[in-house]
Motif scaffolding. Structure first.
Motif, PDB file in Angstrom:
ATOM      1  N   ASN A 184       0.821  -1.207   0.000  1.00  0.00           N
ATOM      2  CA  ASN A 184       0.000   0.000   0.000  1.00  0.00           C
ATOM      3  C   ASN A 184       0.854   1.256   0.000  1.00  0.00           C
ATOM      4  O   ASN A 184       0.539   2.241  -0.680  1.00  0.00           O
ATOM      5  CB  ASN A 184      -0.920   0.008   1.220  1.00  0.00           C
ATOM      6  CG  ASN A 184      -1.906  -1.140   1.199  1.00  0.00           C
ATOM      7  OD1 ASN A 184      -1.518  -2.292   1.223  1.00  0.00           O
ATOM      8  ND2 ASN A 184      -3.186  -0.829   1.156  1.00  0.00           N
ATOM      9  N   SER A 185       1.926   1.233   0.782  1.00  0.00           N
ATOM     10  CA  SER A 185       2.785   2.408   0.878  1.00  0.00           C
ATOM     11  C   SER A 185       3.532   2.668  -0.423  1.00  0.00           C
ATOM     12  O   SER A 185       3.651   3.807  -0.869  1.00  0.00           O
ATOM     13  CB  SER A 185       3.799   2.227   2.016  1.00  0.00           C
ATOM     14  OG  SER A 185       3.145   2.131   3.254  1.00  0.00           O
ATOM     15  N   VAL A 186       4.038   1.605  -1.034  1.00  0.00           N
ATOM     16  CA  VAL A 186       4.855   1.763  -2.241  1.00  0.00           C
ATOM     17  C   VAL A 186       3.996   2.039  -3.472  1.00  0.00           C
ATOM     18  O   VAL A 186       4.290   2.951  -4.256  1.00  0.00           O
ATOM     19  CB  VAL A 186       5.722   0.507  -2.467  1.00  0.00           C
ATOM     20  CG1 VAL A 186       6.444   0.580  -3.814  1.00  0.00           C
ATOM     21  CG2 VAL A 186       6.736   0.356  -1.334  1.00  0.00           C
ATOM     22  N   PRO A 191       0.461  11.749  -3.305  1.00  0.00           N
ATOM     23  CA  PRO A 191       0.487  11.395  -4.725  1.00  0.00           C
ATOM     24  C   PRO A 191       1.401  10.197  -4.994  1.00  0.00           C
ATOM     25  O   PRO A 191       2.206   9.820  -4.146  1.00  0.00           O
ATOM     26  CB  PRO A 191       1.024  12.666  -5.398  1.00  0.00           C
ATOM     27  CG  PRO A 191       1.823  13.338  -4.341  1.00  0.00           C
ATOM     28  CD  PRO A 191       1.118  13.061  -3.044  1.00  0.00           C
ATOM     29  N   SER A 192       1.276   9.626  -6.166  1.00  0.00           N
ATOM     30  CA  SER A 192       2.005   8.406  -6.514  1.00  0.00           C
ATOM     31  C   SER A 192       3.511   8.636  -6.581  1.00  0.00           C
ATOM     32  O   SER A 192       3.975   9.707  -6.992  1.00  0.00           O
ATOM     33  CB  SER A 192       1.530   7.874  -7.872  1.00  0.00           C
ATOM     34  OG  SER A 192       0.162   7.568  -7.833  1.00  0.00           O
ATOM     35  N   ILE A 193       4.250   7.608  -6.168  1.00  0.00           N
ATOM     36  CA  ILE A 193       5.688   7.617  -6.384  1.00  0.00           C
ATOM     37  C   ILE A 193       5.941   7.458  -7.882  1.00  0.00           C
ATOM     38  O   ILE A 193       5.244   6.693  -8.561  1.00  0.00           O
ATOM     39  CB  ILE A 193       6.370   6.468  -5.615  1.00  0.00           C
ATOM     40  CG1 ILE A 193       6.131   6.627  -4.106  1.00  0.00           C
ATOM     41  CG2 ILE A 193       7.867   6.420  -5.898  1.00  0.00           C
ATOM     42  CD1 ILE A 193       6.633   5.463  -3.280  1.00  0.00           C
ATOM     43  N   LYS A 200      12.891   1.325 -11.632  1.00  0.00           N
ATOM     44  CA  LYS A 200      14.322   1.110 -11.371  1.00  0.00           C
ATOM     45  C   LYS A 200      14.528   0.341 -10.063  1.00  0.00           C
ATOM     46  O   LYS A 200      15.386  -0.540  -9.970  1.00  0.00           O
ATOM     47  CB  LYS A 200      15.054   2.445 -11.327  1.00  0.00           C
ATOM     48  CG  LYS A 200      15.285   3.086 -12.697  1.00  0.00           C
ATOM     49  CD  LYS A 200      16.102   4.360 -12.570  1.00  0.00           C
ATOM     50  CE  LYS A 200      16.530   4.887 -13.942  1.00  0.00           C
ATOM     51  NZ  LYS A 200      15.384   5.257 -14.784  1.00  0.00           N
ATOM     52  N   ALA A 201      13.733   0.673  -9.052  1.00  0.00           N
ATOM     53  CA  ALA A 201      13.886   0.014  -7.750  1.00  0.00           C
ATOM     54  C   ALA A 201      13.573  -1.475  -7.834  1.00  0.00           C
ATOM     55  O   ALA A 201      14.267  -2.302  -7.232  1.00  0.00           O
ATOM     56  CB  ALA A 201      12.977   0.686  -6.723  1.00  0.00           C
TER      57      ALA A 201
END
Length: 216
Positions: A184-186, A191-193, A200-201
């Motif tokens: 949920n966090s990622v 707003p969206s990351i 890339k991550a």
């Protein structure tokens, strides 16, 4: 002389830290006053102790099974300062977890609490991951009566590994342990990351990131 000054300096710093932080309660209790306009520093302001009643220290219904009809097949019933105002400042809380067959509590952390979990019914696979660089998974299948500890801040999960329902009860070392669900966090940040950052991550195509973000 220099050594004596150094010793005195260290002692002075230690005394200052002791005076600045008092771990022992300075009153019987601090019932959370959610209507107070007093600024919150770390926790909730205290209700006048003369107004405290039994209901401020009570929660009913923890014996009632939670509704697990959801995509994860899990229902968590928290019992923290939001449910029991009298828990404020006491550093402890509970949570009942009901699991449908193969239901899962997804990887998450509690930023302010260590958790100790007891299985009441069924079989539950649990695990936590140590911090970088090892990222070692420490896991075990628990049965009725078994107990497992999740250290504060570490990513952990639970999953019912039986064909029947399962129930566990968790105690946490904070009245407000907090929870950060990794997915949920990622993928559900607001707003969206940036999808470029996440691609890339995770070393995947941006289209996969977009699909995951759409789910949260």
């Amino acid at each position: 002389m220099a050594n004596q000054i150094l010793v005195l300096t260290v002692l002075a710093m230690a005394c200052t830290q002791v005076i600045a932080f008092e771990p022992s309660p300075l009153q019987d209790f601090c019932v959370a006053d959610t209507t107070s306009s007093v600024p919150r520093v770390n926790g909730l302001p205290c209700l006048d102790s003369k107004l405290a009643q039994a209901e401020h220290f009570f929660f009913g219904g923890l014996h009632i099974a939670g509704n697990t009809s959801n995509p994860l097949g899990v229902k968590i019933t928290p019992v923290n300062v939001a449910q029991i105002p009298g828990l404020n400042t006491l550093g402890i809380s509970l949570a009942r977890i009901d699991y449908a067959p193969w239901g899962v509590t997804p990887p998450h952390t509690h930023p302010r609490a260590t958790e100790i979990l007891t299985v009441l019914e069924g079989s539950v696979a649990v695990g936590f991951v140590t911090s970088n660089p090892d990222n070692k998974l420490i896991s075990k299948v628990l049965n009725k009566g078994d107990v497992f500890v999740f250290p504060i801040g570490l990513v952990h999960y639970q999953q019912n590994v039986g064909n029947g329902t399962a129930v566990s009860l968790s105690s946490l070392s904070s009245q407000n342990p907090g929870v950060i669900t990794i997915a949920n966090s990622v993928f559900g940040a607001n707003p969206s990351i940036s999808d470029d950052v996440l691609a890339k991550a995770f070393q995947v195509d941006k289209s996969i990131i977009s699909d995951l973000q759409a789910k949260f």
